[in-house]
Write an enzyme that holds these catalytic residues in place. Sequence first.
Site, short mmCIF file in Angstrom:
data_model
loop_
_atom_site.label_atom_id
_atom_site.label_comp_id
_atom_site.label_asym_id
_atom_site.label_seq_id
_atom_site.Cartn_x
_atom_site.Cartn_y
_atom_site.Cartn_z
N TYR A 1 -13.99 3.88 -13.88
CA TYR A 1 -14.09 2.85 -12.82
C TYR A 1 -14.77 1.60 -13.35
O TYR A 1 -14.27 0.48 -13.15
CB TYR A 1 -14.86 3.42 -11.64
CG TYR A 1 -14.90 2.53 -10.43
CD1 TYR A 1 -13.75 2.26 -9.70
CD2 TYR A 1 -16.11 1.97 -9.99
CE1 TYR A 1 -13.79 1.45 -8.56
CE2 TYR A 1 -16.16 1.17 -8.86
CZ TYR A 1 -15.00 0.91 -8.15
OH TYR A 1 -15.04 0.12 -7.03
N ASP B 1 3.85 2.65 -4.26
CA ASP B 1 2.87 3.34 -5.10
C ASP B 1 2.50 2.41 -6.25
O ASP B 1 3.22 2.30 -7.24
CB ASP B 1 3.46 4.65 -5.62
CG ASP B 1 2.45 5.44 -6.46
OD1 ASP B 1 1.33 4.94 -6.66
OD2 ASP B 1 2.82 6.53 -6.93
N ASP C 1 0.84 -1.18 0.00
CA ASP C 1 0.00 0.00 0.00
C ASP C 1 0.88 1.24 0.00
O ASP C 1 2.05 1.18 0.41
CB ASP C 1 -0.93 0.02 1.22
CG ASP C 1 -2.23 0.75 0.95
OD1 ASP C 1 -2.23 1.72 0.17
OD2 ASP C 1 -3.27 0.33 1.52
#
Length: 249
Positions: free
Chosen positions: A149, A59, A49
């Site tokens: 998305y 990242d 994370d």
Amino acid sequence: MLPKKGKRLSVTNETSPKERVLITGGTHGIGAAIAQRCHEDGYDVIILDREGDGAIHCDLSDSAATADTLNTVLADGPITRLVNNVGAVFPDSLEHQTLESFESAVSLNLRSAFQCAQALTPGMIDQNFGRIVSISSRAALGKLKRTAYSATKAGMLGMTRTWALELGAHGITSNAVAPGPIATDLFLNANPSDSPETQRIIESVPLKKMGKPEDVAHAVSYFLDERTGFVTGQTAYVCGGITVGLSDV
């Protein structure tokens, strides 16, 4: 430069490959619930994370940083369970979605999952065992202001089914979990419980309530289990029934 390492949730100091699980984006919300459930299930949990306690900081929107981090964690041996959880929404209409935000969604939500699966599968093949669980979304079926998305989450379903076909002969299963409205801190901060919009969402769910991150984690736990070896290429909609009538049987 290699990413900064945080603490790992670990059950034992010496863990077999079949007991290690890698979770992307596992320090907040649904990812944190999955990590906690995996810890309770007895796995050695490795979290990638960008921030947060208990994670190896990386990242995941940066392919080079992701590659370096994967090389680092795999130096300790194969990892035979993978949860592709990291993702971001990038909400906007088709008219206003920028190419930059669309490409960012593809990189973080989709490319990182592909990259992690590609890095881990050789070790799974060597062990003749593997579990891949990818977190999609009911938005893959279509949702307003979710061009980027929904595209990436639908792509996750396509990859899940393809990996099931390609990897099944090696004892590797590939499945997806597609949450509906889940009461994470991020959602509740943006949608107060007493707001009309939040009430509209709840009323649209047949069970008349929001889901909890633990509901998603429970579905993931099922797919990760060594005993779930005859289920692959499937999608579990953890949505309170909101997708009934929208998805194929």
